[in-house]
Design an enzyme around this catalytic site. Structure first.
Site, PDB file in Angstrom:
ATOM      1  N   CYS A  16       0.064  -1.205   0.157  1.00  0.00           N
ATOM      2  CA  CYS A  16       0.100   0.246   0.222  1.00  0.00           C
ATOM      3  C   CYS A  16       0.873   1.335   0.063  1.00  0.00           C
ATOM      4  CB  CYS A  16      -1.285  -0.036   1.140  1.00  0.00           C
ATOM      5  SG  CYS A  16      -2.282  -1.651   1.344  1.00  0.00           S
TER       6      CYS A  16
ATOM      7  N   CYS B 242     -13.573   0.580   7.665  1.00  0.00           N
ATOM      8  CA  CYS B 242     -11.994  -0.457   7.045  1.00  0.00           C
ATOM      9  C   CYS B 242     -12.177   0.563   5.690  1.00  0.00           C
ATOM     10  CB  CYS B 242     -12.541  -1.863   6.682  1.00  0.00           C
ATOM     11  SG  CYS B 242     -12.756  -2.829   7.733  1.00  0.00           S
ATOM     12  N   SER B 243     -11.339   0.807   4.746  1.00  0.00           N
ATOM     13  CA  SER B 243     -11.394   0.764   3.889  1.00  0.00           C
ATOM     14  C   SER B 243     -11.016   0.085   2.513  1.00  0.00           C
ATOM     15  CB  SER B 243      -9.889   1.457   3.094  1.00  0.00           C
ATOM     16  OG  SER B 243      -8.905   0.758   3.478  1.00  0.00           O
TER      17      SER B 243
ATOM     18  N   HIS C  86      -9.346   4.208  -1.745  1.00  0.00           N
ATOM     19  CA  HIS C  86      -7.965   3.105  -1.325  1.00  0.00           C
ATOM     20  C   HIS C  86      -6.959   2.274  -3.369  1.00  0.00           C
ATOM     21  CE1 HIS C  86      -4.350   1.959   0.546  1.00  0.00           C
ATOM     22  NE2 HIS C  86      -4.730   0.501   0.900  1.00  0.00           N
TER      23      HIS C  86
END
Length: 377
Positions: free
Chosen positions: A83, A207-208, A326
Site C-alpha cells: 500500500c 475499513c477502507s 484506496h
C-alpha cells in the site's frame, strides 16, 4: 532539505470504472499532471502499483505511460511496496533528481480492483503479509491484525469503538466536499456504530474499500511554489509477534522522525496532514506515532475534534482512504495531490493559511512507511 519541487498534479475520480482500463486511468491522471505543469520535458517515469499483474494481468506500467504519452525512450519503472507503492515511487523520483540523473520526473500511481472478485482481491492483498509465518498460517488477515490492535488499545486506554466511529465519520464528512472521492453519501454515528462487523471491533465503515483510480505528480529541480522539504522511508516488523509494543508502528515513527529531522521542523509546525487510514485504528495509531498527540492519547484528540478540518491538526481533509478511496498503488500519490491543493489554497476542506503539510503512506501491517513534508514558498 531537498531541492525538489512539485510542478503539476493530476487525479482521476476514485470509485468503480467498468468502462476504463488500468492503463486508461493511469494515462488520464498523467496527462492532467503534465498539463498542470505546463507540459515539461520528462526525464523518467516511476509508477506505484501493487496488484496490476496479479488481478489485472498487466505489468510494464512505466513503459506504457511513456509510450502512450510520447515521452520518448526514457527510463521507466513500476515500484511495488504494497500500500506504500505510491509513496515509494515518489521517493525514487526524488532520489533520482537529487542524484543529478534527472531534472524532471513523472510520478504516478494506479490500481484497478473493482472488476475482481472479493476472494481474488483478498488473496492479492494478503501478498503484503508474511505468508511464511505462523500467524498467516493461523488465518491472520489485515482486518484481523488491526482489530487486535484496536482491542488492545481499548484495554490500555479509555477509548471505545465510538472513537473509531468518530474517525470514520470525520473522514466521510470530509469526502462529501471532495468531488473526486469514492463515497459521497452522508452517514451518521448511528449507522457507523451499527454497521456489519468485519472483525471485532472493526465495522464496515472502519475499513477502507476496494477502489479503481489513479493519481500523478510532476516533480522537478526547477524552483517552484511547492517545495518537497523532506522525504523519508523506513521498514518495520512483518509479523505481529515481532512487535515490541502492539500499539506502535515503528516504521511510521521512524520515517516521521527522519522526515522532521531532514526538514528542520517538528510535528507542532505541520498545518495539514494526510495519513494512511487503511483502518480507522491505523489513523489513531499514526497520529500518535507522528508526534501530533501523546501515546495512548490520540482518542482524546479525536473526541475533542482536534483532527477535523477546522481543528488545530486537520487530518485527512481529502476523506482519507476510508472515504476518498484506496486504489492501493495510487494512494500515496493521491495524498500528495490533496496536500498540494491545500498549499495552493484550492483544496476541498481548505485549511486557512496552510504552509507546511505532511503525507504518511503505509505498506503492509507496518512493513513500509514513507513520510513527505511539503512547504508552500
Amino acid at each position: 532539505m531537498t531541492n525538489v519541487y512539485i510542478e503539476g498534479i493530476g487525479m482521476t475520480k476514485f470509485g468503480k470504472f467498468v468502462d476504463k482500463s488500468m492503463k486508461q486511468l493511469l494515462v488520464e491522471a498523467s496527462i492532467e499532471a503534465l498539463e498542470n505543469a505546463g507540459n515539461p520535458k520528462v526525464d523518467a517515469v516511476f509508477v506505484g502499483n501493487f496488484m496490476g499483474g496479479s488481478i489485472g494481468n498487466q505489468e510494464i506500467l512505466g513503459a506504457l505511460v511513456a509510450n502512450e504519452l510520447g515521452l520518448g525512450y526514457i527510463p521507466t519503472a513500476k515500484v511495488e511496496g504494497a500500500c506504500a507503492s505510491g509513496g515509494i515511487a515518489l521517493r525514487q523520483g526524488i532520489m533520482g533528481i537529487l542524484s543529478g540523473e534527472y531534472d524532471t520526473v513523472l510520478i504516478a500511481g494506479v490500481e484497478k480492483m473493482k472488476h475482481a472478485s472479493t476472494a481474488d482481491v483478498t488473496q492479492a492483498i494478503n501478498a503484503a503479509m508474511d505468508n511464511d509465518s505462523n500467524e498467516k498460517q493461523a488465518g491472520l488477515t489485515f482486518p484481523g491484525f488491526f482489530g487486535v490492535l484496536a482491542n488492545r488499545y481499548f484495554y490500555e486506554t479509555d477509548a471505545t469503538k465510538e472513537h473509531l466511529a468518530m474517525i470514520a465519520l470525520k473522514n466521510r464528512e470530509n469526502a462529501l466536499h471532495n468531488p473526486l472521492a469514492q463515497f459521497q453519501k452522508p452517514t451518521t454515528m448511528e449507522e457507523i456504530m451499527e454497521a456489519r462487523i468485519i472483525t471485532s471491533p472493526l465495522g464496515l465503515f472502519d475499513c477502507s474499500p476496494t477502489t479503481d483510480g489513479a493519481a500523478a505528480l510532476v516533480i522537478t529541480r526547477k524552483k517552484g511554489a511547492i517545495h518537497i522539504r523532506s522525504s523519508a522511508q523506513s521498514s518495520g516488523p512483518t509479523q505481529m509477534q515481532d512487535a515490541d509494543d502492539l500499539l506502535s508502528l515503528p516504521a511510521v515513527r521512524e520515517s516521521g522522525r527522519l522526515a522532521y529531522e531532514k526538514a528542520g521542523v517538528g510535528p507542532e509546525d505541520i498545518d495539514v496532514v494526510e495519513i494512511h487510514d487503511c483502518f480507522s485504528m491505523t489513523e489513531m495509531l499514526a497520529i500518535e506515532e507522528l508526534g501530533f498527540f501523546n501515546k495512548r492519547e490520540g482518542w482524546l484528540a479525536v473526541e475533542q475534534g482536534r483532527t477535523t478540518a477546522t481543528g488545530d491538526k486537520p487530518v485527512n481533509t481529502s476523506g482519507g482512504l476510508l472515504s476518498r478511496g484506496h486504489p492501493i498503488g495510487a494512494t500515496g500519490v493521491a495524498q500528495m495531490y490533496q496536500l498540494v491543493q491545500q498549499l495552493r489554497g484550492t483544496a476541498p476542506n481548505q485549511v486557512e493559511h496552510a504552509r507546511l503539510a505532511l503525507a504518511q503512506n503505509l505498506g503492509g501491517t507496518g512493513s513500509y512507511s514513507t513520510v513527505h513534508i511539503l512547504e508552500r514558498l
